[in-house]
Structure formats: C-alpha cells, structure tokens
Design a protein around this motif. Structure first.
Motif, PDB file in Angstrom:
ATOM      1  N   ALA A 223      16.417   1.077   8.064  1.00  0.00           N
ATOM      2  CA  ALA A 223      18.205   0.982   8.046  1.00  0.00           C
ATOM      3  C   ALA A 223      18.761  -0.607   8.474  1.00  0.00           C
ATOM      4  O   ALA A 223      19.856  -0.551   8.043  1.00  0.00           O
ATOM      5  CB  ALA A 223      17.700   1.935   9.893  1.00  0.00           C
ATOM      6  N   ASP A 224      17.606  -1.693   8.841  1.00  0.00           N
ATOM      7  CA  ASP A 224      18.417  -3.423   8.785  1.00  0.00           C
ATOM      8  C   ASP A 224      18.250  -3.890   7.166  1.00  0.00           C
ATOM      9  O   ASP A 224      18.699  -5.107   7.963  1.00  0.00           O
ATOM     10  CB  ASP A 224      17.252  -3.127   9.837  1.00  0.00           C
ATOM     11  N   GLY A 225      17.948  -2.684   6.420  1.00  0.00           N
ATOM     12  CA  GLY A 225      17.455  -3.449   4.561  1.00  0.00           C
ATOM     13  C   GLY A 225      16.155  -3.750   4.885  1.00  0.00           C
ATOM     14  O   GLY A 225      16.309  -4.552   3.302  1.00  0.00           O
ATOM     15  N   LEU A 226      15.024  -3.539   5.368  1.00  0.00           N
ATOM     16  CA  LEU A 226      14.167  -4.388   5.219  1.00  0.00           C
ATOM     17  C   LEU A 226      13.389  -2.812   4.492  1.00  0.00           C
ATOM     18  O   LEU A 226      13.416  -1.945   4.324  1.00  0.00           O
ATOM     19  CB  LEU A 226      12.784  -4.309   6.191  1.00  0.00           C
ATOM     20  N   ARG A 227      12.756  -4.258   2.904  1.00  0.00           N
ATOM     21  CA  ARG A 227      11.855  -2.521   2.221  1.00  0.00           C
ATOM     22  C   ARG A 227      10.432  -3.051   1.879  1.00  0.00           C
ATOM     23  O   ARG A 227      10.198  -4.301   2.747  1.00  0.00           O
ATOM     24  CB  ARG A 227      12.284  -3.394   0.380  1.00  0.00           C
ATOM     25  N   LEU A 228       9.718  -2.196   1.398  1.00  0.00           N
ATOM     26  CA  LEU A 228       8.070  -2.156   2.033  1.00  0.00           C
ATOM     27  C   LEU A 228       7.856  -2.475   0.516  1.00  0.00           C
ATOM     28  O   LEU A 228       6.066  -3.044   1.173  1.00  0.00           O
ATOM     29  CB  LEU A 228       7.735  -0.331   2.585  1.00  0.00           C
ATOM     30  N   LEU A 229       7.758  -2.778  -0.630  1.00  0.00           N
ATOM     31  CA  LEU A 229       7.108  -2.735  -1.396  1.00  0.00           C
ATOM     32  C   LEU A 229       7.905  -3.806  -2.580  1.00  0.00           C
ATOM     33  O   LEU A 229       8.955  -3.956  -2.708  1.00  0.00           O
ATOM     34  CB  LEU A 229       7.587  -1.456  -2.829  1.00  0.00           C
ATOM     35  N   TYR A 230       6.557  -4.232  -3.843  1.00  0.00           N
ATOM     36  CA  TYR A 230       6.856  -5.582  -3.450  1.00  0.00           C
ATOM     37  C   TYR A 230       7.178  -5.760  -5.463  1.00  0.00           C
ATOM     38  O   TYR A 230       5.678  -4.875  -5.695  1.00  0.00           O
ATOM     39  CB  TYR A 230       5.779  -7.017  -3.502  1.00  0.00           C
ATOM     40  N   PRO A 231       7.746  -6.369  -6.351  1.00  0.00           N
ATOM     41  CA  PRO A 231       7.829  -5.769  -7.783  1.00  0.00           C
ATOM     42  C   PRO A 231       6.258  -6.472  -8.164  1.00  0.00           C
ATOM     43  O   PRO A 231       5.808  -7.674  -8.285  1.00  0.00           O
ATOM     44  CB  PRO A 231       9.417  -6.864  -8.248  1.00  0.00           C
ATOM     45  N   ALA A 232       5.902  -5.794  -9.143  1.00  0.00           N
ATOM     46  CA  ALA A 232       4.647  -6.547  -9.966  1.00  0.00           C
ATOM     47  C   ALA A 232       3.566  -6.204  -9.074  1.00  0.00           C
ATOM     48  O   ALA A 232       2.718  -7.284  -9.428  1.00  0.00           O
ATOM     49  CB  ALA A 232       5.564  -7.491 -11.026  1.00  0.00           C
ATOM     50  N   ARG A 233       3.282  -5.730  -8.025  1.00  0.00           N
ATOM     51  CA  ARG A 233       2.428  -5.161  -6.987  1.00  0.00           C
ATOM     52  C   ARG A 233       1.752  -3.871  -7.185  1.00  0.00           C
ATOM     53  O   ARG A 233       2.582  -3.493  -7.124  1.00  0.00           O
ATOM     54  CB  ARG A 233       2.560  -6.782  -5.802  1.00  0.00           C
ATOM     55  N   GLU A 234       0.292  -4.042  -6.660  1.00  0.00           N
ATOM     56  CA  GLU A 234       0.142  -2.527  -5.915  1.00  0.00           C
ATOM     57  C   GLU A 234       0.076  -2.488  -4.196  1.00  0.00           C
ATOM     58  O   GLU A 234      -0.662  -3.643  -3.982  1.00  0.00           O
ATOM     59  CB  GLU A 234      -1.223  -2.488  -6.596  1.00  0.00           C
ATOM     60  N   HIS A 235       0.507  -0.845  -4.431  1.00  0.00           N
ATOM     61  CA  HIS A 235       0.656  -0.978  -3.132  1.00  0.00           C
ATOM     62  C   HIS A 235       0.160   0.218  -3.326  1.00  0.00           C
ATOM     63  O   HIS A 235      -0.069   1.360  -3.297  1.00  0.00           O
ATOM     64  CB  HIS A 235       2.062  -0.575  -2.707  1.00  0.00           C
ATOM     65  N   MET A 236      -0.616   1.190  -1.705  1.00  0.00           N
ATOM     66  CA  MET A 236      -0.834   2.421  -1.438  1.00  0.00           C
ATOM     67  C   MET A 236      -0.395   2.887   0.254  1.00  0.00           C
ATOM     68  O   MET A 236       0.029   2.413   1.136  1.00  0.00           O
ATOM     69  CB  MET A 236      -2.347   2.333  -1.384  1.00  0.00           C
ATOM     70  N   VAL A 237      -0.082   4.233  -0.053  1.00  0.00           N
ATOM     71  CA  VAL A 237       0.900   4.827   1.282  1.00  0.00           C
ATOM     72  C   VAL A 237      -0.409   5.627   1.434  1.00  0.00           C
ATOM     73  O   VAL A 237      -0.495   6.003   0.576  1.00  0.00           O
ATOM     74  CB  VAL A 237       1.685   5.725   1.467  1.00  0.00           C
ATOM     75  N   ILE A 238      -1.192   6.166   2.484  1.00  0.00           N
ATOM     76  CA  ILE A 238      -2.089   6.987   3.554  1.00  0.00           C
ATOM     77  C   ILE A 238      -1.694   7.867   4.122  1.00  0.00           C
ATOM     78  O   ILE A 238      -0.858   7.004   5.246  1.00  0.00           O
ATOM     79  CB  ILE A 238      -3.986   5.813   3.161  1.00  0.00           C
ATOM     80  N   GLY A 239      -2.300   8.680   4.514  1.00  0.00           N
ATOM     81  CA  GLY A 239      -2.253   9.471   5.703  1.00  0.00           C
ATOM     82  C   GLY A 239      -2.440  10.589   6.477  1.00  0.00           C
ATOM     83  O   GLY A 239      -2.864  11.070   5.189  1.00  0.00           O
ATOM     84  N   GLU A 240      -2.676  11.851   6.888  1.00  0.00           N
ATOM     85  CA  GLU A 240      -3.146  13.005   6.939  1.00  0.00           C
ATOM     86  C   GLU A 240      -2.315  14.079   6.320  1.00  0.00           C
ATOM     87  O   GLU A 240      -0.970  13.325   5.382  1.00  0.00           O
ATOM     88  CB  GLU A 240      -3.249  13.059   8.327  1.00  0.00           C
ATOM     89  N   MET A 241      -2.491  15.623   5.614  1.00  0.00           N
ATOM     90  CA  MET A 241      -1.886  16.100   4.636  1.00  0.00           C
ATOM     91  C   MET A 241      -0.720  16.262   5.849  1.00  0.00           C
ATOM     92  O   MET A 241      -0.665  15.909   6.428  1.00  0.00           O
ATOM     93  CB  MET A 241      -2.028  16.762   4.367  1.00  0.00           C
ATOM     94  N   GLU A 242       0.513  16.530   4.777  1.00  0.00           N
ATOM     95  CA  GLU A 242       1.509  16.675   5.796  1.00  0.00           C
ATOM     96  C   GLU A 242       2.340  15.016   6.422  1.00  0.00           C
ATOM     97  O   GLU A 242       2.735  15.570   8.024  1.00  0.00           O
ATOM     98  CB  GLU A 242       1.984  17.700   6.462  1.00  0.00           C
ATOM     99  N   SER A 243       2.241  14.409   6.172  1.00  0.00           N
ATOM    100  CA  SER A 243       2.309  13.142   7.091  1.00  0.00           C
ATOM    101  C   SER A 243       3.094  12.130   6.538  1.00  0.00           C
ATOM    102  O   SER A 243       4.171  11.732   6.794  1.00  0.00           O
ATOM    103  CB  SER A 243       0.485  12.334   6.849  1.00  0.00           C
ATOM    104  N   GLY A 244       3.799  12.765   5.532  1.00  0.00           N
ATOM    105  CA  GLY A 244       5.232  12.432   4.743  1.00  0.00           C
ATOM    106  C   GLY A 244       4.785  11.323   3.256  1.00  0.00           C
ATOM    107  O   GLY A 244       5.692  10.781   3.629  1.00  0.00           O
ATOM    108  N   LYS A 245       4.209  11.470   3.143  1.00  0.00           N
ATOM    109  CA  LYS A 245       3.432  10.619   1.788  1.00  0.00           C
ATOM    110  C   LYS A 245       4.470  11.117   0.782  1.00  0.00           C
ATOM    111  O   LYS A 245       4.828   9.062   0.695  1.00  0.00           O
ATOM    112  CB  LYS A 245       2.064  10.771   1.372  1.00  0.00           C
ATOM    113  N   SER A 246       4.575  11.608   0.534  1.00  0.00           N
ATOM    114  CA  SER A 246       5.172  11.490  -0.262  1.00  0.00           C
ATOM    115  C   SER A 246       6.517  11.717  -0.598  1.00  0.00           C
ATOM    116  O   SER A 246       7.645  11.453  -1.373  1.00  0.00           O
ATOM    117  CB  SER A 246       5.301  13.303  -0.879  1.00  0.00           C
ATOM    118  N   TRP A 247       7.423  11.928   0.623  1.00  0.00           N
ATOM    119  CA  TRP A 247       8.455  11.787   1.411  1.00  0.00           C
ATOM    120  C   TRP A 247       9.640  10.495   1.282  1.00  0.00           C
ATOM    121  O   TRP A 247       9.728  10.171   1.182  1.00  0.00           O
ATOM    122  CB  TRP A 247       8.863  12.346   2.472  1.00  0.00           C
TER     123      TRP A 247
END
Length: 376
Positions: free
Chosen positions: A61-85
């Motif tokens: 909401a304040d404009g912060l993003r989580l991903l860097y260009p040309a870098r590798e990231h990963m989102v992890i969590g249990e099933m139905e924790s919202g990874k695909s969202w």
C-alpha cells in the motif's frame, strides 16, 4: 606465458574459428567457456554499475515492492497460503504497467484458473493476450524453446510448482546438485535477459524448520540472489471468503527490504505486512486484493504467530460450544475449528498448559474441555 597472454591467445584462436570441442553456442549466455574469463572490475569500482532495487511485482500500500530485476526470488508457504495469489498479483502489476510476463506452471497445463484470477484482479483481456505468455509443460525444458519464450524479454518470469518442474527435468528435489541444475536450466536464462524470477515452493513439514527455507535441498534458498518470501496463513482463502496471510522476508540478498518491515522473534525473519484477498464483495462489488504494511502503532515484537492464531480460534470455538449449553468435546472442537486435527490438538494442549482451558476425562474415553475462570 602470463595470464593476459593466455586469454589473448584464446581470443585469437576463437576469432579464427578454433573453439574447444565442448564450446557449444548457447541461445542465452553465449559460447560455453567465456564465463571463466576475468570480469572487468573497472565499472564496479567507478560506480558505473548500479545496485538493484525492488521495482518489480506486487506493490504494498505504501509503494514498496518485493522483487528485484534480473534476480531470483522464491515465495514459500503451506498449501492455500496465497503463494499463487502473490505471484499473480505481481503478474497483474507488470501487465498493467505495460510489461511482458512469462508464466511457467509445472502443476497445471490448463490456464483456466490463472486467467480467471488475472481477470478477477482487473487485468484486461487485451493486456493478457498482448503481453502474457502461459506455458504448462510436461516434458524436460528445451533451452532453445525457452530462449524463444524470452524474446522479447519479459520483466517477470513465474515458475509455479518448483518441485514438479524439477521432477519433470529429472532433478533431485533434495539434492544440492538438483537445485543447482534447476537454477542453470530454468532460472539463469531468465535473469540473463533482465527478468525477475519468482519460484513458488512449499515449506518443510517439520514446524521447527519451516521458517528457514523451502522443501528439499537447502541450496534452493541459499542460492537465491533476490528475496525469499514466507507466507503464513491467518485465515483461509476461498470463493466468497476474506483470506489473509502474513508476509515475511527471510532472505534479502540486495538488502533493501528489511528496513521497511518489522523484526520478529526469529532472527532473520522480518514481518513485511499482510496479503488480503477479499472476495466477500460486501464493501466493493469485485475481488479486492491488497498488500498492507504493518501498523505504525504495532509493537515490533507483536507479530502473531500461527500458533497464537490457532489458540485464539480454538478458544473461541470452545466458548461458542459452551455458550449453547453443550459440553465441548475434542471431537466437537475439531469439527468446528476448521484447522485440521493436528493443529486443533496442539492448540488445546497449549491452552491447557497455559491454564486458559481445563481438561477432564468424559464417558467412553472422551476428552472434555471448559474455559478456565479468570481470577482478578
């Protein structure tokens, strides 16, 4: 012959068409072997190479993003924790900004669910057709086909279903070599063209270790060059529901994210806010996805863990059953809490140990619970 003379001789040999037998051209990285030449450090020392900043994907909401260009990231969590969202919210942000996105789904060859979610997030059909590429493979990756998918270069590549993609390419999920090969085959060709890569993965089953990295080899997380994002579900997602997951960063290689979050009690685990998907359509007539920052007045150590949320939910269920005049039983609490057998049992144990509930045996070996009286 000194090192410079050796490299000059190699360059001259290649210019005359004499290459080592193993030097096979690559559609992305150029001739094999050139990566072993010395890197020119001058631009780095002169400050001509800018450090990456998080400018890709979902925006808080304040404009912060989580991903860097040309870098590798990963989102992890249990099933139905919202990874695909979270991944699709990042896709939506890039498409809306006029950028291209490549989505490789290792678990679903049918794009129906993906398209439906993008439409629910407000992405127009024209933007999807013009700049969104969906691939649902069921065979090992072909480097040349991947090169075609990356031309023109996308700003974001999502690899949904990391373990399926590894298995598809005959790579060991728990092997360090498997994680390294996955990175060479699927990740590095994408980052080489400037794309931010976001892989979606599961957490380990051991609750004591799940805050530390994804399922399988520890090298999956250790080799990341961007951020590792952990989702902990607070309320389930679903059609007509309002779901919420807490968002944490457990690794941030470039180092720009943690100062925008709040430290948790676990070192290296930084609370970044809450991902909310509201499909109740009571306030607005459409699905509303938001990523909100931690409240300003929230104490730095007050991020509630899933255990605490489970305890509150189970206590609430016990109170509700007792309020109907019935005796809360283990079976009754399990059926009403909606958390799963193990989570309910663990919460009941904690509540009894904390003297918030009282347990006593019932008929036919049943277990009965009541709320402990609060002594002023």
């Amino acid at each position: 012959m000194d090192n410079r003379a050796c490299w000059a001789a190699l360059g001259a040999a290649e210019s005359n068409g004499h290459r080592p037998a193993a030097d096979t051209p690559s559609p992305v990285d150029g001739p094999v072997g050139t990566t072993w030449r010395p890197v020119d450090l001058g631009p780095f020392l002169r400050g001509e190479v800018e450090r990456p900043e998080p400018t890709v994907g979902i925006s808080r909401a304040d404009g912060l993003r989580l991903l860097y260009p040309a870098r590798e990231h990963m989102v992890i969590g249990e099933m139905e924790s919202g990874k695909s969202w979270l991944a699709l919210a990042s896709v939506s942000a890039e498409l809306t900004a006029g950028n291209r996105v490549l989505y490789i789904h290792g678990e679903e060859a049918d794009p129906t669910d993906t398209i439906e979610r993008l439409q629910a997030l407000g992405v127009s059909d024209d933007d999807i057709l013009a700049r969104f590429t969906f691939v649902g493979p069921n065979e090992p990756v072909d480097p040349f086909s991947l090169a075609v998918l990356l031309d023109p270069p996308p700003s974001l590549v999502v690899l949904d279903g990391t373990n399926e993609l590894m298995s598809m390419n005959r790579l060991g999920i728990r092997d360090e070599d498997g994680a390294a090969a996955y990175r060479r085959l699927l990740v590095k060709p994408c980052t080489a063209v400037g794309a931010a890569v976001l892989s979606c993965d599961h957490v380990v089953k051991d609750r004591e270790k799940r805050d530390r990295g994804p399922l399988g080899s520890i090298h999956k997380g250790n080799g990341l060059t961007g951020s590792l994002i952990l989702l902990e579900n607070a309320s389930p997602f679903g059609r007509g529901e309002r779901g919420c997951s807490h968002v944490f960063v457990t690794k941030d290689r470039p180092g720009h994210l943690r100062r925008h979050g709040r430290p948790s009690k676990l070192p290296g685990k930084t609370f970044m806010g809450s991902l909310i998907v509201d499909d109740t359509r009571t306030t607005v007539g459409y699905l509303d996805l938001s990523f909100i920052e931690p409240p300003e007045d929230q104490p730095r150590e007050s991020v509630r863990s899933r255990d605490q949320l489970d305890d509150d939910r189970v206590l609430e269920v016990v109170e509700a059953i007792a309020g109907t005049g019935r005796q809360p039983t283990l079976r009754g609490v399990r059926s009403k809490a909606g958390l799963g057998k193990d989570r309910v049992d663990n919460a009941l144990t904690r509540l009894v140990l904390d003297s918030r509930l009282i347990e006593k045996p019932g008929p036919n070996r049943s277990r009965l619970f009541s709320v402990a009286e609060v002594i002023p």
